[in-house]
Design an enzyme around this catalytic site. Structure first.
Site, PDB file in Angstrom:
ATOM      1  N   ASP A 195       0.875  -1.180   0.000  1.00 19.85           N
ATOM      2  CA  ASP A 195       0.000   0.000   0.000  1.00 19.85           C
ATOM      3  C   ASP A 195       0.908   1.225   0.000  1.00 19.85           C
ATOM      4  O   ASP A 195       2.140   1.107  -0.138  1.00 19.85           O
ATOM      5  CB  ASP A 195      -0.952  -0.028   1.218  1.00 19.85           C
ATOM      6  CG  ASP A 195      -2.309   0.586   0.877  1.00 19.85           C
ATOM      7  OD1 ASP A 195      -2.317   1.755   0.464  1.00 19.85           O
ATOM      8  OD2 ASP A 195      -3.331  -0.100   1.012  1.00 19.85           O
ATOM      9  N   HIS A 268      -3.038   3.279  -4.477  1.00 21.61           N
ATOM     10  CA  HIS A 268      -2.452   2.734  -3.239  1.00 21.61           C
ATOM     11  C   HIS A 268      -1.073   2.148  -3.535  1.00 21.61           C
ATOM     12  O   HIS A 268      -0.734   1.061  -3.058  1.00 21.61           O
ATOM     13  CB  HIS A 268      -3.384   1.681  -2.621  1.00 21.61           C
ATOM     14  CG  HIS A 268      -4.562   2.279  -1.915  1.00 21.61           C
ATOM     15  ND1 HIS A 268      -4.472   2.932  -0.713  1.00 21.61           N
ATOM     16  CD2 HIS A 268      -5.871   2.341  -2.271  1.00 21.61           C
ATOM     17  CE1 HIS A 268      -5.678   3.362  -0.336  1.00 21.61           C
ATOM     18  NE2 HIS A 268      -6.544   3.025  -1.276  1.00 21.61           N
ATOM     19  N   GLU A 333     -10.058   2.904  -4.712  1.00 21.89           N
ATOM     20  CA  GLU A 333      -9.657   4.277  -4.396  1.00 21.89           C
ATOM     21  C   GLU A 333      -8.494   4.766  -5.264  1.00 21.89           C
ATOM     22  O   GLU A 333      -7.436   5.112  -4.747  1.00 21.89           O
ATOM     23  CB  GLU A 333      -9.277   4.356  -2.916  1.00 21.89           C
ATOM     24  CG  GLU A 333     -10.449   4.018  -2.003  1.00 21.89           C
ATOM     25  CD  GLU A 333     -10.097   4.105  -0.524  1.00 21.89           C
ATOM     26  OE1 GLU A 333     -10.874   4.680   0.226  1.00 21.89           O
ATOM     27  OE2 GLU A 333      -9.038   3.561  -0.129  1.00 21.89           O
TER      28      GLU A 333
HETATM   29  C1  ACM Z   1     -10.812  -0.409   1.014  1.00 18.64           C
HETATM   30  O1  ACM Z   1     -11.260  -0.366   2.167  1.00 18.64           O
HETATM   31  N1  ACM Z   1     -10.182   0.653   0.509  1.00 18.64           N
HETATM   32  C2  ACM Z   1     -10.943  -1.583   0.183  1.00 18.64           C
END
Ligand code: ACM
Length: 548
Positions: A195, A268, A333
């Protein structure tokens, strides 16, 4: 008179239930309690007859765990008769088993090694708590209550996800969580390895991922006693070597748990871009590993063929380490701002006649899932891959990915099912509950800092309905499972991880295994009260709110 009779019968059933001698979580599909017990004998034989090694190994593992905890000298033997008799049958569902205990002994019927494993897990769970806890005690009386069980899981996917990027957890700590998964019959460990805040998987072709990418410049710790503070020290490098990842895979395999690696992309992805900025959308701009949560606008340049090749090389190395059928490539995201400002991305959007920049993500997802398919892997994705406005559903769906639906959870799952895609429900937060078990479970004073407002209690987690009755019956088969998800922005220590995860992980495990109509929170509370002994023996920390 008739209604009086019904009241008597119902209250008797309630009492019998409350006094059940069988402490099993998740509750079996069907269970009939008998009279009496079967006391274990020191030289007890587990008879596996002519079962192949792939099945008899379950007997050997059971005997080894049992003896280590009890001091008994049970043996697994290729005989027909013994205190415990195993028989392979064709009419048990995958992972299902039938277990009959009477005063003369135990009979297990199953069709697969997983079925036998779950039968043995049930047998261990019904003994004093030190057996499942694997702590030695030769002074206890070891006996099974007489019972008949016919069991199989509601869902074939019963998952737990742990984020090890925001904070890192050692293999030893992972094994403690995996032990809980196995005790409660969960079968997929979704390992969120990368991440913005840290890259945790050794990749031989790209060593900077686990030097630069695995070190954050600072670290926020929430200490359960001292509160939240910044260390003002670099955090890392923290990562798993190839051998450590293999060790986790093997540990899980022995417990019938499939490990799903996740490399979250193309968003991410800051930790990777800090190590290899040439694959970002603005290579001259310095990037550092993130220390706080949120969503970064720095994402992989999916229009740069070298950046795409980089991602494939990473996946290829991990495909060799993780033998399971699945690979999660995230997709949640992911802002498109950096693509809009990048000449390569602008050119690709134009030259291929795309309607918007989100289609770049769909194109990338298709290419990565083609690549994974060529390696024999099925792609798993977060729901934004299909729910983000402008996504190209046809491209994303081509290789039949499984959609992990978190937000908006029910809408995402329904959209997946309507488009013929299987889905796993992992609710972020709703008025009726959450499967994000890192969120605060209480708003009492003194509760450590964390995500959420404290309304994600064990009870709401337990009572959340993952497949509402409103889902059309023809779509329900697409709901293949549920998952407890644990993010670690606030969680840096083992005690806080366990405090938040337990016992909500068990609540999700029961929702994953037990039929909806077989669930009962008060009975779950009673069984969890009994299971505290097992947790205490192993020194787990756990939330005690539900026991007050
Ligand atoms: C998430 O909680 N961004 C998958």
């Amino acid at each position: 008179m008739k209604s009086f009779f019904i009241v008597i019968v119902l209250s008797m059933a309630g009492n019998l239930y409350a006094q059940s001698l069988v402490n099993l979580t998740p509750r079996p599909k069907q269970m009939t309690e008998g009279q009496g017990e079967f006391e274990l004998r020191p030289q007890m034989i587990v008879a596996y007859g002519s079962l192949p090694d792939s099945l008899s190994i379950e007997a050997a593992r059971f005997v080894s765990d049992l003896n280590a905890a009890t001091g008994l000298q049970a043996t697994a033997q290729s005989r027909k008769e013994g205190a415990i008799r195993m028989q392979q049958v064709a009419d048990c569902p995958p992972e299902g088993y039938r277990l009959t205990i009477d005063s003369k002994g135990v009979s297990i019927e199953a069709g697969t090694s997983a079925g036998f494993f779950y039968a043995f897990q049930s047998l261990k769970k019904m003994l004093p708590a030190n057996v499942m806890a694997r702590t030695y005690d030769n002074k206890k009386k070891y006996a099974w209550p007489c019972v008949t069980i016919q069991d199989e899981p509601r869902f074939r996917y019963r998952g737990f996800m742990l984020d090890v990027s925001r904070h890192f957890f050692t293999v030893e700590q992972l094994k403690r969580m995996i032990d809980i998964m196995a005790a409660y019959k969960m079968n997929h460990f979704h390992w969120h390895l990368t991440d913005d805040q840290g890259w945790r998987a050794e990749i031989q072709a790209y060593p900077r991922l686990t030097t630069v990418g695995a070190t954050a410049p600072n670290c926020r710790i929430t200490d359960m006693k001292r509160g939240t503070y910044w260390t003002n020290q670099p955090y890392g490098p923290h990562f798993y070597s190839r051998n450590e990842m293999r060790e986790v895979v093997e540990y899980c395999a022995q417990r019938h748990i499939t490990v799903i690696p996740e490399v979250d992309m193309p968003g991410h992805f800051v930790a990777a871009l800090a190590a290899y900025p040439e694959f970002s959308c603005n290579p001259t701009h310095p990037i550092t590993v993130w220390t706080e949560g949120g969503v970064s606008r720095e994402v992989l340049n999916v229009a740069n063929p070298r950046a795409v090749q980089f991602a494939k090389t990473v996946l290829a190395e991990l495909c060799d380490i993780f033998p399971g059928p699945y690979f999660h490539i995230g997709g949640d995201e992911c802002p498109t701002d950096a693509w809009k400002d990048n000449a390569d991305c602008q050119h690709l959007v134009k030259s291929e006649g795309m309607q918007n920049f989100r289609e770049l993500q769909s194109r990338f997802t298709e290419e990565m899932s083609d690549f994974l398919a060529s390696r024999g892997k099925r792609t798993l994705l977060w729901n934004e891959s299909i729910t983000a406005k402008g996504s190209d559903l046809a491209r994303v769906s081509k290789n039949h990915p499984i959609i992990f639906s978190w937000f908006p959870c029910q809408e995402g799952a329904l959209m997946a099912a309507r488009n013929g895609l299987q889905t796993v429900v992992t609710e972020f937060h709703s008025a009726t509950g959450s499967y994000y078990i890192n969120r605060k479970q209480s708003n009492q004073p003194g509760e450590p800092d964390g995500a959420g407002k404290g309304d994600d209690t064990v009870e709401r987690c337990y009572n959340y309905v993952p497949v509402p009755a409103s889902v059309p019956s023809e779509l329900q088969p697409f709901y293949i499972g549920i998952q407890a998800t644990f993010w670690c922005e606030w969680v840096a220590t083992n005690d806080y991880l366990e405090y938040l995860a337990l016992p909500r992980l068990m609540a999700v495990a029961e929702a994953a295994w037990t039929p909806q109509e077989g669930k009962d929170f008060e009975d779950f509370r009673r069984r969890m009260s009994l299971d505290r002994e097992m947790l205490d023996l192993r020194g787990y920390n756990y939330g005690k709110h539900m026991f007050k």
